[in-house]
Write an enzyme that holds these catalytic residues in place. Structure first.
Site, PDB file in Angstrom:
ATOM      1  NE  ARG A 154      -3.556  -1.007   0.094  1.00 57.67           N
ATOM      2  CZ  ARG A 154      -4.293  -1.272  -0.977  1.00 57.67           C
ATOM      3  NH1 ARG A 154      -3.992  -2.303  -1.740  1.00 57.67           N
ATOM      4  NH2 ARG A 154      -5.316  -0.507  -1.287  1.00 57.67           N
ATOM      5  CD  GLU A 167      -2.339   3.446  -6.197  1.00 61.92           C
ATOM      6  OE1 GLU A 167      -3.304   2.856  -6.737  1.00 61.92           O
ATOM      7  OE2 GLU A 167      -1.462   2.855  -5.547  1.00 61.92           O
ATOM      8  CG  HIS A 204      -2.241  -0.607  -7.649  1.00 59.16           C
ATOM      9  ND1 HIS A 204      -2.841   0.145  -6.670  1.00 59.16           N
ATOM     10  CD2 HIS A 204      -2.204  -1.872  -7.164  1.00 59.16           C
ATOM     11  CE1 HIS A 204      -3.160  -0.628  -5.642  1.00 59.16           C
ATOM     12  NE2 HIS A 204      -2.782  -1.865  -5.927  1.00 59.16           N
TER      13      HIS A 204
END
Length: 624
Positions: free
Chosen positions: A312, A341, A360
């Site tokens: 994370r 993000e 990601h």
């Protein structure tokens, strides 16, 4: 003679790392949070492969659609309206198809916060990935309709767990399907960073040939610190060992035997970061781990360390990482996740020449995407049907083998809580509850979390106007000021069984049935499991032995001949079927308690006739 009547129904709360909340894992199973009254008349709950059977029938109404625990059918009722399932982010086709077999699926992507609130008010389940923020406002807008939120992936920091719990909404995730994909991506970043693959690729595409500039480092013999030894961390460690690396790990909740089996040493946080050549992050984002990698942390690291993060983004202070990179403390970083993000294109961290980044992609393999979709679809559909969820993150979790063993005791616990509060004048003045577990096992060998949760649920349900289930029972209990304490007593019985008996006491309240008051002056009932079936074995100071099925009539009476016959005749004349009777007494021909199990609920006239029997001093009708 007046009589007392109460009713009740059937679930408690909680998630790992430096905070005390453990993260979800497929090694754990959780008792179902609810059954849906709209979709299930009743359901058998299975504990892995063992059956959790309860006996409560539920009423089907549109406004009260979710039940607790019921049991005569293994399937939800397909003739009733299907549940509505909202999917707000792209989900693998296999998962969507599975959901469509069970419910009406609405795939609405890129919803604004306001549109999301409108949608959830008409939805029974919500499935999201990492982009949708499921806030307190979303749960409030759902007005109790939303019963399960499924996170298609591992992290649940975009879901307000506290708000979900308060609203009795189960939150499940999909922690296993993308484990290998995330681990493989972590290893890919580690290897590409060590050999400057991304930088060399960009250099060649820019028309350069800079062999001497991109000399890398070998992995063999280097020390990798895996920060978080859960599923992904374990798989990263396994692969790193195959590359010839020495692997250490820090995880306050990791079993030492599992680490030893992989040849991994569990060490302190400071020892891990100060001795490692590579540090790979695999912990969840919690208040305790937020920005845990900061200026102070980086100052303790070996100069030239290389950092990988596929967990994370928020666990790293990104400004501090830039400073550490500029100072040469961190030689390189490879990042798949970020605080924001997508990150700003002007981010100094993203633009840093010693940083390799990916958008990601940890779970982004075809296999993982399909696996996650299927896993979350099965979890959500199963939760709506009342089946066990192995991936619930806001309800008590125990190992599957423990749950299987505790199954009949879980049912017993809920029924005892339900009975006890009915005996306390409908819950008036209830504030202090004591639970006593009698067991031949050592304290560490008995996990009572689910038992406590079920007792709490049984007590709270009849005295709360809120929707109550295992997810929010503890929260509502605290709101009402209830104090529940637990005691364990070691008894000389077989340790083969986890619990010999469970006693529930409600302290310092008046009872609508004096026979339930113990010599100590508290309402007290006790039960055991016999041949897999919950039994009531003690009411106040009177020993009885009745199966906790159907409904129960308790009579305190003069101990004299013919009492069973008199009451049985009254019930028989009204076509009320008696399935058992038991009489307990303290002294011969003094007082006794008669416990009568009945299949149907007697009408008021029948109950008044029972109360009119001269030798009966008081009685109470109880729903199980």
């Amino acid at each position: 003679m007046a009589f007392s009547s109460s009713c009740s129904s059937v679930k408690a709360v909680n998630s790992r790392w430096t905070s005390p909340s453990p993260s979800p894992s497929s090694r754990f199973a959780v008792l179902p949070a609810f059954l849906h009254r709209r979709y299930a008349t009743s359901v058998k709950l299975t504990a892995i492969s063992a059956a959790l059977k309860t006996v409560e029938q539920t009423t089907l109404t549109e406004d009260n659609r979710f039940s607790t625990v019921g049991s005569d059918s293994d399937e939800y009722n397909p003739t009733l309206p299907k549940p509505r399932i909202l999917v707000t982010e792209k989900l693998g086709e296999a998962g969507v198809n599975l959901l469509r077999e069970f419910g009406d699926v609405d795939c609405s992507y890129d919803l604004s916060p306001e549109d999301l609130k409108k949608k959830v008010a008409e939805s029974d389940a919500l499935i999201v990935r990492s982009g949708t923020k499921v806030t307190r406002e979303v749960f409030e807008a759902a007005k109790g309709r939303l019963k399960v939120v499924g996170r298609a992936g591992v992290g649940i920091d975009n879901v307000d767990l506290q708000a979900a719990t308060e609203h009795g909404c189960l939150v499940v995730n999909a922690p296993t399907a993308n484990t290998v994909a995330a681990a493989e991506h972590g290893i890919a970043l580690l290897a590409s960073m060590a050999r400057n693959v991304a930088q060399a690729d960009a250099s060649i595409k820019a028309g350069k040939w800079e062999r001497s500039k991109y000399v890398g480092v070998s992995l063999v013999g280097k020390t990798l610190a895996v920060m978080g030894f859960g599923k992904v961390g374990t798989e990263v460690a396994r692969r790193a060992k195959g590359l010839g690396m020495t692997v250490i790990s820090h995880d306050p909740y990791a079993p030492a035997d599992r680490a030893r089996a992989l040849g991994v040493d569990l060490v302190s946080f400071d020892q891990a970061i100060s001795t490692a050549d590579f540090v790979s992050l695999h912990m969840p984002l919690t208040p305790a781990t937020k920005k845990v990698f900061n200026d102070e942390t980086f100052s303790k690291m070996k100069k030239g360390v290389r950092l990988i993060n596929v967990a994370r983004g928020g666990v790293i202070d990104e400004d501090a990482l830039v400073r550490a990179l500029d100072a040469g403390i961190v030689a390189q970083a490879a990042l798949d996740v970020f605080c924001e993000e997508p990150p700003s294109k002007d981010s100094r961290l993203i633009q840093h020449e010693n940083v390799t980044v990916t958008p990601h992609l940890g779970a982004s393999t075809k296999e993982a995407q399909e696996g996650v979709a299927i896993e979350i679809a099965e979890a959500v559909a199963g939760a709506l049907k009342g089946e066990l969820s192995a991936t619930a993150v806001n309800a008590p979790m125990v190992a599957p083998e423990v749950l299987s063993e505790l199954t009949p005791y879980i049912v017993l616990a809920e029924k005892l809580g339900r009975l006890a509060v009915q005996l306390a004048s409908g819950g008036k003045g209830v504030q202090s509850i004591r639970v006593v577990y009698r067991s031949a096992r050592d304290r560490d060998d008995l996990d009572t979390r689910l038992l406590r949760a079920m007792i709490t649920k049984g007590i709270i349900e009849p005295i709360s106007d809120s929707y109550v289930n295992l997810v929010n029972a503890d929260f509502i209990a605290k709101q009402k000021g209830l104090r529940i304490s637990e005691e364990r007593m070691v008894v000389d019985s077989s340790p083969e069984y986890p619990v010999d008996s469970i006693q529930v006491q409600i302290l310092n309240v008046e009872s609508n049935f004096a026979g339930a008051v113990s010599d100590a002056g508290d309402i007290s009932i006790e039960g055991k499991v016999k041949y897999g079936v919950p039994h009531l074995t003690c009411v106040g100071s009177f020993g009885v032995d009745v199966s906790l099925e159907g409904n129960l009539i308790l009579c305190r009476q003069v101990d004299q001949p013919g009492m069973i016959g008199q009451v049985g005749n009254i019930l028989g004349e009204q076509n009320v079927n008696v399935n058992f009777m038991s009489v307990g007494r303290t002294v011969l021909r003094k007082q006794a308690i008669m416990a009568i199990g009945v299949d149907e609920e007697p009408d008021n006239k029948t109950l008044e006739r029972i109360g009119g029997v001269s030798a009966i001093e008081e009685f109470v009708f109880l729903k199980l």
